[in-house]
Design an enzyme around this catalytic site. Structure first.
Site, PDB file in Angstrom:
ATOM      1  N   ARG A 144     -19.918  30.295 -45.748  1.00 53.58           N
ATOM      2  CA  ARG A 144     -19.811  29.078 -45.048  1.00 53.58           C
ATOM      3  C   ARG A 144     -18.324  28.950 -44.457  1.00 53.58           C
ATOM      4  NH1 ARG A 144     -17.922  24.706 -47.109  1.00 53.58           N
ATOM      5  NH2 ARG A 144     -18.759  25.156 -49.115  1.00 53.58           N
ATOM      6  N   TYR A 156     -22.445  16.484 -20.474  1.00 54.17           N
ATOM      7  CA  TYR A 156     -23.482  16.660 -21.252  1.00 54.17           C
ATOM      8  C   TYR A 156     -23.965  15.524 -21.960  1.00 54.17           C
ATOM      9  CZ  TYR A 156     -26.914  18.686 -24.319  1.00 54.17           C
ATOM     10  OH  TYR A 156     -27.882  19.239 -25.380  1.00 54.17           O
ATOM     11  N   ASP A 179     -15.102  22.101 -21.557  1.00 50.18           N
ATOM     12  CA  ASP A 179     -16.315  22.601 -21.809  1.00 50.18           C
ATOM     13  C   ASP A 179     -16.836  23.636 -20.620  1.00 50.18           C
ATOM     14  OD1 ASP A 179     -19.035  23.281 -22.028  1.00 50.18           O
ATOM     15  OD2 ASP A 179     -19.664  20.975 -22.510  1.00 50.18           O
ATOM     16  N   LYS A 224     -26.527  28.598 -24.413  1.00 48.04           N
ATOM     17  CA  LYS A 224     -26.770  28.996 -22.864  1.00 48.04           C
ATOM     18  C   LYS A 224     -26.415  30.107 -22.363  1.00 48.04           C
ATOM     19  CE  LYS A 224     -27.739  24.375 -23.634  1.00 48.04           C
ATOM     20  NZ  LYS A 224     -26.722  23.395 -23.274  1.00 48.04           N
TER      21      LYS A 224
HETATM   22  C1  LIG Z   1     -26.217  22.408 -23.954  1.00 46.12           C
HETATM   23  C2  LIG Z   1     -24.640  21.759 -23.615  1.00 46.12           C
HETATM   24  C3  LIG Z   1     -24.058  21.158 -24.670  1.00 46.12           C
HETATM   25  C4  LIG Z   1     -24.533  21.231 -26.110  1.00 46.12           C
HETATM   26  O1  LIG Z   1     -24.769  22.410 -26.791  1.00 46.12           O
HETATM   27  P1  LIG Z   1     -25.821  22.739 -27.986  1.00 46.12           P
HETATM   28  O2  LIG Z   1     -25.820  24.012 -28.093  1.00 46.12           O
HETATM   29  O3  LIG Z   1     -27.081  22.140 -27.391  1.00 46.12           O
HETATM   30  O4  LIG Z   1     -25.544  21.591 -29.123  1.00 46.12           O
HETATM   31  C5  LIG Z   1     -22.633  20.957 -24.379  1.00 46.12           C
HETATM   32  N1  LIG Z   1     -22.316  20.933 -23.083  1.00 46.12           N
HETATM   33  C6  LIG Z   1     -22.916  21.380 -22.124  1.00 46.12           C
HETATM   34  C7  LIG Z   1     -22.380  21.545 -20.720  1.00 46.12           C
HETATM   35  C8  LIG Z   1     -24.408  21.852 -22.253  1.00 46.12           C
HETATM   36  O5  LIG Z   1     -25.050  22.442 -21.498  1.00 46.12           O
END
Ligand SMILES: *Cc1c(COP(=O)(O)O)cnc(C)c1O
Length: 390
Positions: free
Chosen positions: A59, A111, A183, A208
């Site tokens: 962890r 998001y 992001d 993703k």
């Molecule tokens: C999917 C996504 C997130 C969140 O990610 P998770 O892995 O689903 O928690 C944040 N920012 C963007 C641009 C995303 O496409």
């Protein structure tokens, strides 16, 4: 410098963080263990008290499978260090708690989970959060002057593919002593490297493109060791450490990141061009189209225009749903970045909970369809869109 830091991105994808093992594995093995044994109390205290690096407790991230993945993740964004998380949202949460307590401003659309965290949850802890859209950027300097400590944004944004100038926003944040976090989920490190343009931290939903096969949930943050240290403290006690099994699967996926994303990006360009000429398509939002408003800026800071595009169909809400439901190769599902092409409507998924007036303010229409281009043949994907639009 790590061994592969001076090499190209594909080489780093394959070789960074691959430590091998005594049995001759070319890769870092999967350590399915929660704890690690020591030969003596003195050796244990050396690790616990930080005198020597070593494995300790999974962890804490002190497991070779996790540390090897983090070395690869850091290398991909040209960062000194990286942290892996159970999800993109877990990465964002730890980031905001560590560096956003003095106030956060989110620039542009984001998001849905990010918007919810910023507007519904962080304020419960007394954290001040602000949303500033692209046409309200003059407010950013006021908020920075008032003492906001963290600027956060996506570029390209979800779902309207708006492009923000990373270098310019970094300079504005830094002029006020604030940090800038990007992001980078939509672009992936293949198409954009925000740290090279002055960002302090990069965040990914590794669910993703980094994972790329719609079979794992994970997140990542890349930055300097100094900036990640307080984030790591939050991760440790929030308990948002991905399992070693997930880390090994993610490392496996990252070895093919460049070929996947380049192929997806090339197909997205072909689809965008085909849709731009289609009589039933009112508008194509894709930074790779020369007449797209963000094209010049995207060309400056991106090495490829990405594999996400949004088409605005010349139909009402019902007609748009009918087009989406006629698609055969594009799978109707939220998420993005996998090998299979996905389709969503912002109004039914990412921006479903939002008031119609607020959606309009953000430029999101009922006739918008967001496409995540996968690894099928581009011609087949174009044919699928044409039959659905016919
Ligand atoms: C999917 C996504 C997130 C969140 O990610 P998770 O892995 O689903 O928690 C944040 N920012 C963007 C641009 C995303 O496409």
């Amino acid at each position: 410098m790590r061994t592969f830091d001076d090499k190209g991105l594909s080489t780093r994808c394959v070789h960074a963080g691959e430590w091998g093992d005594a049995s001759g594995s070319p890769q870092t093995p999967l350590y399915v263990t929660t704890t690690f044994a020591f030969p003596s109390t003195a050796a244990l205290l050396d690790v616990v008290e930080g005198r020597k690096p070593g494995n300790l407790y999974t962890r804490y991230g002190l497991n070779p499978t996790i540390q090897a993945l983090e070395e690869k993740l850091a290398s991909l964004e040209g960062a000194e260090s990286a942290l892996a998380f159970t999800s993109g949202m877990a990465a964002e949460t730890a980031l905001f708690l560590a560096h956003g307590r003095g106030g956060i401003v989110c620039v542009g659309d984001a998001y849905g989970g990010t918007l919810e965290l910023l507007t519904q949850q962080l304020p419960l802890l007394g954290i001040k959060t602000h949303l500033v859209l692209g046409h309200e950027l003059q407010r950013l300097d006021e908020l920075l002057a008032e003492g906001v400590r963290l600027v956060f944004f996506e570029t390209p944004t979800n779902p309207t593919l708006e492009i923000f100038d990373i270098a310019e926003l970094a300079a504005r944040a830094h002029a006020h002593g604030a940090l800038l976090a990007v992001d980078n989920t939509f672009a992936s490190p293949v198409n954009q490297q925000p740290l090279a343009f002055g960002a302090d931290l990069v965040m990914h939903s590794a669910t993703k493109y980094l994972g790329g096969h719609s079979d794992l949930t994970a997140g990542a943050l890349m930055s300097s060791k100094a900036l990640l240290e307080p984030v790591n403290a939050w991760r440790k006690n929030l308990g948002s450490m991905p399992a070693p099994e997930t880390c090994a699967l993610l490392a496996r996926s990252l070895r093919t990141l460049v070929v996947r994303v380049r192929q997806q990006t090339a197909a997205a360009q072909m689809i965008a061009e085909a849709m731009a000429d289609h009589p039933r398509v009112a508008r194509v939002l894709y930074p790779g189209l020369p007449d797209y408003p963000g094209h010049a800026l995207a060309a400056k800071q991106m090495s490829g225009f990405g594999a996400m595009l949004t088409i605005d169909i010349d139909a009402d809400a019902q007609g748009t749903v009918a087009v989406v439901d006629r698609l055969r190769l594009f799978t109707l599902a939220p998420s993005l970045g996998g090998v299979e092409s996905l389709v969503t409507q912002p109004v039914t998924t990412t921006h479903h909970g939002m008031e119609a007036a607020e959606r309009r303010r953000r430029g999101i229409t009922d006739s918008m369809v967001r496409l995540s281009v996968g690894l099928e043949d581009a011609d087949d994907l174009i044919a699928d869109l044409r039959q659905a639009l016919a």
